[in-house]
Scaffold this motif. Structure first.
Motif, PDB file in Angstrom:
ATOM      1  N   TYR A 169     -16.281 -48.284   1.206  1.00  0.00           N
ATOM      2  CA  TYR A 169     -15.852 -48.218   2.568  1.00  0.00           C
ATOM      3  C   TYR A 169     -14.361 -48.739   2.512  1.00  0.00           C
ATOM      4  O   TYR A 169     -14.181 -49.951   2.270  1.00  0.00           O
ATOM      5  N   VAL A 170     -13.741 -47.971   2.905  1.00  0.00           N
ATOM      6  CA  VAL A 170     -12.180 -48.375   3.100  1.00  0.00           C
ATOM      7  C   VAL A 170     -11.781 -48.176   4.488  1.00  0.00           C
ATOM      8  O   VAL A 170     -11.895 -47.086   5.219  1.00  0.00           O
ATOM      9  N   SER A 171     -11.261 -49.224   5.083  1.00  0.00           N
ATOM     10  CA  SER A 171     -10.817 -49.185   6.741  1.00  0.00           C
ATOM     11  C   SER A 171      -9.627 -48.875   6.863  1.00  0.00           C
ATOM     12  O   SER A 171      -8.568 -49.079   5.932  1.00  0.00           O
ATOM     13  N   LYS A 172      -9.333 -48.167   7.931  1.00  0.00           N
ATOM     14  CA  LYS A 172      -7.851 -47.644   8.099  1.00  0.00           C
ATOM     15  C   LYS A 172      -7.149 -48.626   8.826  1.00  0.00           C
ATOM     16  O   LYS A 172      -7.971 -49.292   9.808  1.00  0.00           O
ATOM     17  N   PRO A 173      -5.903 -48.772   8.968  1.00  0.00           N
ATOM     18  CA  PRO A 173      -5.107 -48.512   8.112  1.00  0.00           C
ATOM     19  C   PRO A 173      -5.223 -48.949   6.646  1.00  0.00           C
ATOM     20  O   PRO A 173      -5.445 -50.018   6.469  1.00  0.00           O
ATOM     21  N   TYR A 174      -5.543 -47.966   5.581  1.00  0.00           N
ATOM     22  CA  TYR A 174      -5.477 -48.253   4.443  1.00  0.00           C
ATOM     23  C   TYR A 174      -4.317 -48.623   3.625  1.00  0.00           C
ATOM     24  O   TYR A 174      -3.386 -48.112   3.741  1.00  0.00           O
ATOM     25  N   ASN A 175      -4.555 -49.314   2.446  1.00  0.00           N
ATOM     26  CA  ASN A 175      -3.371 -49.865   1.556  1.00  0.00           C
ATOM     27  C   ASN A 175      -3.220 -48.615   0.386  1.00  0.00           C
ATOM     28  O   ASN A 175      -4.472 -48.427  -0.488  1.00  0.00           O
ATOM     29  N   PRO A 176      -2.487 -47.855   0.311  1.00  0.00           N
ATOM     30  CA  PRO A 176      -2.384 -46.802  -0.915  1.00  0.00           C
ATOM     31  C   PRO A 176      -2.779 -47.171  -2.168  1.00  0.00           C
ATOM     32  O   PRO A 176      -3.616 -46.566  -2.750  1.00  0.00           O
ATOM     33  N   GLN A 177      -2.457 -48.617  -2.637  1.00  0.00           N
ATOM     34  CA  GLN A 177      -2.720 -48.882  -3.795  1.00  0.00           C
ATOM     35  C   GLN A 177      -4.056 -49.123  -4.082  1.00  0.00           C
ATOM     36  O   GLN A 177      -4.753 -48.884  -4.964  1.00  0.00           O
ATOM     37  N   GLU A 178      -4.595 -49.923  -2.895  1.00  0.00           N
ATOM     38  CA  GLU A 178      -6.044 -50.148  -3.179  1.00  0.00           C
ATOM     39  C   GLU A 178      -6.920 -48.979  -3.070  1.00  0.00           C
ATOM     40  O   GLU A 178      -7.767 -48.823  -3.647  1.00  0.00           O
ATOM     41  N   LEU A 179      -6.509 -47.923  -2.078  1.00  0.00           N
ATOM     42  CA  LEU A 179      -7.192 -46.732  -2.088  1.00  0.00           C
ATOM     43  C   LEU A 179      -7.362 -46.126  -3.294  1.00  0.00           C
ATOM     44  O   LEU A 179      -8.411 -45.584  -4.041  1.00  0.00           O
TER      45      LEU A 179
END
Length: 230
Positions: free
Chosen positions: A99-109
């Motif tokens: 699960y990734v919350s917005k706003p997301y970190n591009p590198q983390e995603l």
């Protein structure tokens, strides 16, 4: 052929941004803008991972996740503006792997996508082998990474399989939630207890005769979880 990822969000700009990010990492990206379109693309393409928004028209993301889980165990990462812990637990309980919350970190995603695909690939290679661990009603084939209960194959997601693999190879050993998260997700988790708990509950529902009174996957209060020796 590059790994194919399906990105699903009713916000076309978000889909475009994620597609650019993932294509820059070498992935092939399919785009869908609601749950129904996502299911149609999945039926027609060899997708290796799904990034799924929650709030969408026609068919919402969590309902789409449940539909996917009826037929496939590919990794699913839920991507949502809802950051409350209860929403995260709900997404995982519906069958999502992360699960990734917005706003997301591009590198983390991008890192989470790589991690999920790597884990799925390592668990998804089904090769004939003789390694078996038998524990009461359960029989785990270590080479094929397949679990049987009473002779019937149990459908597990890649994440659930990793947890089962850890517990079945260490019957009787107690694992704290933090250690399970580190071994399965491959990273240190911030308050990982709920994430692990949700996956344990889903596994129990599949393997236990009565998931409310589990015989096999036991919680040791204040310490962690273990596979009971039968």
């Amino acid at each position: 052929m590059n790994e194919c990822i399906l990105v699903v969000d009713d916000d076309r700009e978000i889909v475009k941004a994620i597609a650019i990010l993932l294509e820059g990492e070498g992935y092939r990206v399919l785009r869908a803008y609601d749950g129904m379109q996502a299911l149609e693309l999945l039926a027609a393409n060899p997708v290796r991972l799904v990034l799924m928004d929650v709030m969408m028209p026609r068919l919402d993301g969590l309902s789409a996740v449940m539909k996917i889980r009826e037929k496939q165990n590919i990794p699913i990462i839920v991507l949502s503006a809802k950051s409350e812990e209860t929403d995260k637990v709900l997404g995982l309980s519906m069958g999502a792997d992360d699960y990734v919350s917005k706003p997301y970190n591009p590198q983390e995603l991008a890192a989470r996508v790589k991690s999920q695909i790597r884990r799925y690939t390592s668990l998804g290679d089904i090769n004939a082998g003789r390694g078996r661990i038998i524990n009461g009603r359960l029989c785990y084939h270590t080479d094929e990474k397949i679990l049987y209960a009473d002779g019937e194959q149990i459908r597990l997601t890649a994440t659930e399989t990793k947890i089962v693999d850890l517990l079945m190879r260490n019957i009787g050993r107690i694992f704290p939630a933090e250690e399970i998260y580190r071994r399965v997700w491959g990273e240190e988790g911030v308050s990982p207890e709920n994430t692990v708990m949700v996956h344990i509950r889903r596994i129990r529902e599949k393997v236990e005769l009565n998931s409310r009174e589990p015989e096999y996957i036991k919680v040791v209060w204040g310490i962690g979880y273990k596979m009971e020796k039968m």
